[in-house]
Each structure stands twice: as C-alpha cells, then as structure tokens.
Design a protein around this motif. Structure first.
Motif, mmCIF file in Angstrom:
data_model
loop_
_atom_site.group_PDB
_atom_site.id
_atom_site.type_symbol
_atom_site.label_atom_id
_atom_site.label_comp_id
_atom_site.label_asym_id
_atom_site.label_seq_id
_atom_site.Cartn_x
_atom_site.Cartn_y
_atom_site.Cartn_z
ATOM 1 N N PRO A 46 0.822 -1.324 0.004
ATOM 2 C CA PRO A 46 0.053 -0.105 0.166
ATOM 3 C C PRO A 46 0.825 1.301 -0.082
ATOM 4 C CG PRO A 46 0.106 -0.892 2.274
ATOM 5 C CD PRO A 46 0.807 -1.899 1.377
ATOM 6 N N ILE A 47 0.353 2.363 -0.484
ATOM 7 C CA ILE A 47 0.885 3.789 -0.325
ATOM 8 C C ILE A 47 1.352 3.759 1.196
ATOM 9 C CG2 ILE A 47 0.925 5.930 -0.770
ATOM 10 C CD1 ILE A 47 0.570 4.203 -3.229
ATOM 11 N N GLY A 48 2.590 4.336 1.480
ATOM 12 C CA GLY A 48 2.896 4.462 2.622
ATOM 13 C C GLY A 48 3.883 3.342 3.360
ATOM 14 N N PHE A 49 4.270 2.508 2.720
ATOM 15 C CA PHE A 49 5.200 1.402 3.026
ATOM 16 C C PHE A 49 6.586 1.987 3.236
ATOM 17 C CE2 PHE A 49 8.390 -1.200 1.661
ATOM 18 C CZ PHE A 49 8.675 -2.386 2.605
ATOM 19 N N VAL A 50 7.312 1.664 4.345
ATOM 20 C CA VAL A 50 8.417 2.355 4.707
ATOM 21 C C VAL A 50 9.465 1.123 5.080
ATOM 22 C CG1 VAL A 50 9.525 4.035 6.589
ATOM 23 C CG2 VAL A 50 7.377 4.558 5.730
ATOM 24 N N GLU A 51 10.793 1.349 4.632
ATOM 25 C CA GLU A 51 11.730 0.552 4.725
ATOM 26 C C GLU A 51 13.211 1.351 4.860
ATOM 27 O OE1 GLU A 51 13.726 -3.424 2.938
ATOM 28 O OE2 GLU A 51 12.587 -2.020 1.524
ATOM 29 N N ARG A 52 14.123 0.825 5.984
ATOM 30 C CA ARG A 52 15.049 1.308 6.137
ATOM 31 C C ARG A 52 16.235 0.470 6.013
ATOM 32 N NH1 ARG A 52 15.803 5.952 10.884
ATOM 33 N NH2 ARG A 52 14.275 7.314 10.080
ATOM 34 N N GLY A 53 17.498 1.055 5.268
ATOM 35 C CA GLY A 53 18.653 0.024 5.237
ATOM 36 C C GLY A 53 19.559 0.817 4.288
ATOM 37 N N MET A 54 20.531 -0.211 3.830
ATOM 38 C CA MET A 54 21.707 0.123 2.980
ATOM 39 C C MET A 54 21.382 0.241 1.518
ATOM 40 S SD MET A 54 25.084 1.125 3.373
ATOM 41 C CE MET A 54 25.539 0.504 4.718
ATOM 42 N N ALA A 55 21.638 1.284 0.900
ATOM 43 C CA ALA A 55 21.412 1.362 -0.552
ATOM 44 C C ALA A 55 22.817 1.523 -1.224
ATOM 45 C CB ALA A 55 20.589 2.816 -1.057
ATOM 46 N N SER A 56 22.861 1.015 -2.508
ATOM 47 C CA SER A 56 24.028 0.989 -3.452
ATOM 48 C C SER A 56 23.552 1.603 -5.044
ATOM 49 C CB SER A 56 24.657 -0.235 -3.362
ATOM 50 O OG SER A 56 23.696 -1.175 -4.004
ATOM 51 N N TRP A 57 24.696 1.462 -5.698
ATOM 52 C CA TRP A 57 24.030 2.256 -6.877
ATOM 53 C C TRP A 57 24.798 1.543 -8.171
ATOM 54 C CZ3 TRP A 57 27.536 4.469 -10.393
ATOM 55 C CH2 TRP A 57 28.860 4.935 -9.857
ATOM 56 N N TYR A 58 24.162 1.538 -9.324
ATOM 57 C CA TYR A 58 24.891 0.933 -10.325
ATOM 58 C C TYR A 58 24.742 1.688 -11.782
ATOM 59 C CZ TYR A 58 19.928 -0.551 -11.820
ATOM 60 O OH TYR A 58 18.605 -0.894 -12.112
ATOM 61 N N GLY A 59 25.780 1.819 -12.527
ATOM 62 C CA GLY A 59 25.906 2.679 -13.679
ATOM 63 C C GLY A 59 26.409 2.087 -14.804
ATOM 64 N N PRO A 60 27.646 2.919 -15.109
ATOM 65 C CA PRO A 60 28.190 2.627 -16.731
ATOM 66 C C PRO A 60 27.941 1.014 -17.341
ATOM 67 C CG PRO A 60 29.342 4.087 -15.399
ATOM 68 C CD PRO A 60 28.425 3.536 -14.548
ATOM 69 N N GLY A 61 28.438 0.169 -16.387
ATOM 70 C CA GLY A 61 28.266 -1.180 -17.017
ATOM 71 C C GLY A 61 26.932 -1.754 -17.313
ATOM 72 N N PHE A 62 26.001 -1.138 -16.748
ATOM 73 C CA PHE A 62 24.623 -1.556 -16.958
ATOM 74 C C PHE A 62 23.879 -0.690 -17.870
ATOM 75 C CE2 PHE A 62 25.830 -3.461 -13.063
ATOM 76 C CZ PHE A 62 25.427 -4.815 -12.946
ATOM 77 N N LYS A 66 23.519 -9.422 0.220
ATOM 78 C CA LYS A 66 22.845 -9.551 1.203
ATOM 79 C C LYS A 66 23.151 -8.296 2.165
ATOM 80 C CE LYS A 66 20.930 -12.340 4.463
ATOM 81 N NZ LYS A 66 19.726 -13.296 4.285
ATOM 82 N N GLY A 67 22.291 -7.681 2.810
ATOM 83 C CA GLY A 67 22.234 -6.429 3.715
ATOM 84 C C GLY A 67 21.768 -5.225 3.023
ATOM 85 N N ARG A 68 21.388 -5.307 1.547
ATOM 86 C CA ARG A 68 21.079 -3.966 0.921
ATOM 87 C C ARG A 68 19.947 -4.001 0.287
ATOM 88 N NH1 ARG A 68 26.663 -2.992 -2.931
ATOM 89 N NH2 ARG A 68 28.355 -3.251 -1.072
ATOM 90 N N ILE A 69 18.884 -3.115 0.482
ATOM 91 C CA ILE A 69 17.614 -2.953 0.107
ATOM 92 C C ILE A 69 17.328 -2.208 -1.369
ATOM 93 C CG2 ILE A 69 17.055 -2.817 2.417
ATOM 94 C CD1 ILE A 69 16.363 0.045 2.244
ATOM 95 N N LEU A 70 18.206 -1.448 -1.756
ATOM 96 C CA LEU A 70 17.973 -0.600 -3.151
ATOM 97 C C LEU A 70 19.266 -0.436 -3.784
ATOM 98 C CD1 LEU A 70 15.445 0.947 -3.851
ATOM 99 C CD2 LEU A 70 16.487 2.883 -2.986
ATOM 100 N N ASP A 71 19.100 -0.484 -5.120
ATOM 101 C CA ASP A 71 20.359 0.155 -5.982
ATOM 102 C C ASP A 71 19.572 1.110 -6.865
ATOM 103 O OD1 ASP A 71 22.585 -1.353 -6.250
ATOM 104 O OD2 ASP A 71 22.002 -2.931 -7.422
ATOM 105 N N LEU A 72 20.454 2.199 -6.577
ATOM 106 C CA LEU A 72 19.916 3.318 -7.108
ATOM 107 C C LEU A 72 20.653 3.500 -8.721
ATOM 108 C CD1 LEU A 72 20.202 5.893 -4.205
ATOM 109 C CD2 LEU A 72 17.972 5.280 -5.462
ATOM 110 N N SER A 73 20.005 4.573 -9.703
ATOM 111 C CA SER A 73 20.842 4.751 -10.791
ATOM 112 C C SER A 73 21.918 5.580 -10.277
ATOM 113 C CB SER A 73 19.608 5.420 -11.685
ATOM 114 O OG SER A 73 19.223 6.643 -11.114
ATOM 115 N N LEU A 74 22.694 6.008 -11.350
ATOM 116 C CA LEU A 74 23.803 6.977 -11.188
ATOM 117 C C LEU A 74 23.216 8.224 -10.896
ATOM 118 C CD1 LEU A 74 26.819 7.801 -11.371
ATOM 119 C CD2 LEU A 74 26.600 8.090 -13.816
ATOM 120 N N ALA A 75 22.241 8.709 -11.378
ATOM 121 C CA ALA A 75 21.571 9.985 -11.322
ATOM 122 C C ALA A 75 20.953 10.056 -9.732
ATOM 123 C CB ALA A 75 20.564 10.300 -12.465
ATOM 124 N N GLY A 76 20.558 9.061 -9.380
ATOM 125 C CA GLY A 76 20.070 9.250 -7.770
ATOM 126 C C GLY A 76 21.022 9.097 -7.211
ATOM 127 N N ALA A 77 22.255 8.111 -7.291
ATOM 128 C CA ALA A 77 23.375 8.388 -6.385
ATOM 129 C C ALA A 77 23.932 9.676 -6.210
ATOM 130 C CB ALA A 77 24.168 7.396 -6.889
#
Length: 222
Positions: free
Chosen positions: A38-54, A106-117
């Motif tokens: 539902p709208i409003g779901f919240v999650e906390r954790g470690m984010a990383s990012w992926y870029g040129p190779g993808f 393991k231990g990461r919740i999100l992969d951001l784009s380069l722009a997001g990072a």
C-alpha cells in the motif's frame, strides 16, 4: 457568571480539528503481504548504486536502463512503484521509480541509478543508509509476479547444480536461472513460489540455517 453551552458550530469545529490532528500523526499503514504494497510502506537499510556497466541493458520491466534517470532496483517492490528515498547521512531526498530488480547482495535494500546516487551525494562512498517510502504505484497488466527465495548465485553452472540438488530435498519447486551481467554469466539458484513475503522469509531463514547460505526474497517478474 454561569457557563453557557457552546453552540453546535463551535463543537463541530473543535471536533474536526481533533480529527485532523490525529489524522496527520498516524503512522504509515503496514505492508499488506497478501495483496501487495500500500501507499506508505517504509523501509530502512543500505542502498548502493549501479551505472556505466549496466547502461542500456534491459531492466526487469522491459525498458532500457538509463543511468541518467531517477530510477532504482528493489528485490520485491512491485515494478512501477514510486518511492521517496531519503539519505540518513546527507539529509537529501529524491523520488525514484522502481523499474528493475536488485540489489543481489545481502544486507542491501536498494540499487539506485547513477543520477539518483549523485542527487543523494553517495557516488564516492558507493553506499548510504537510506529510508524509502512508497508514495505511488502504477500497476502493470502482468501483475506483481511471484515471490521466490534466491539461495545462491554462481559463475560455474556445476556449482549451482550441486546446491540445487541439495535444496531440492526440501523444496521440489526450484530452478536455476541464467543471467548475463557485465561481469559475466551467473547461474542463480531459486526455490519456491510463495503467496506472502512472510512465508518466503521463513523459508529463507530455514535455508540459511541448514545450508549455511545467505538467501533473500526476490520477486519473479518474468
């Protein structure tokens, strides 16, 4: 001087004010694990990012990954979800669209784009502690996909087959998925088709304990 009875309009205004106050301070609704997020779901954790190779590779929703757009990969959020990502380090926040699957670590919740990072100021560090909050969802005709548990990922097919044979003793419904990544081909061992994340998480915990692996829940969109 005796107190006079407040007029009905006064009572109505006070009551409305109390209602609005409590409505603004309620916590987000928890995830409904039987029907989706539902709208409003919240999650906390470690984010990383992926870029040129993808950059230019096909994402899980079928479009091409553009590292210059504000998108992100999440393992289980429905594709098409819109989430506000808040950096707990810099205090910056952005809104991203979930269009891909990951991170497969393991231990990461999100992969951001380069722009997001870049917007969050985390490119140099590579990772950041974040809070994400779902603020919208554009549903797809294909639905949300099935939940599975990924038990391992291997560069050698034979190693994947060995683990898969062991896991099949407990789960007959499994598969080995071949994926081509910038760093090379990988063979992912996945098991089960779960109705809820709670069921999938319980299976993952049991597999970790029995086979000394680091499994996690993924959503199959294919």
């Amino acid at each position: 001087m005796p107190l006079t009875k407040p007029p009905p309009l006064f009572i109505l205004v006070i009551g409305l004010g109390v209602f609005l106050y409590h409505g603004c301070t309620t916590t987000p609704r928890p995830i409904d694990r039987s029907h989706g997020y539902p709208i409003g779901f919240v999650e906390r954790g470690m984010a990383s990012w992926y870029g040129p190779g993808f950059h230019g590779n096909k994402t899980a929703n079928g479009e091409r990954y553009d590292m210059h757009k504000l998108t992100a990969a999440h393992r289980t959020l429905p594709l098409g979800s819109l989430a506000v990502v808040h950096s707990l380090t810099s205090g910056r926040h952005i809104t991203v669209r979930i269009n891909d699957r990951g991170p497969f670590a393991k231990g990461r919740i999100l992969d951001l784009s380069l722009a997001g990072a870049q917007a969050l100021g985390m490119v140099g560090n590579g990772t950041d502690q974040v809070e994400l909050r779902v603020v919208g969802y554009n549903s797809r005709p294909e639905g949300m996909g099935e939940l599975r548990v990924q038990v391992g990922s291997f560069a050698d097919l034979q190693n994947a087959r060995v683990l898969f044979a062991q896991i099949q003793r407990d789960f007959s419904d499994g598969r080995i998925v071949q994926v081509d990544l910038p760093e090379g081909r990988r063979y992912r061992v996945q098991i089960g088709r779960f109705a809820t994340e709670q069921q999938a998480q319980m299976a993952a915990v049991g597999l970790d304990q029995k086979y000394s692996v680091q499994s996690f829940v993924v959503r199959d969109d294919g």
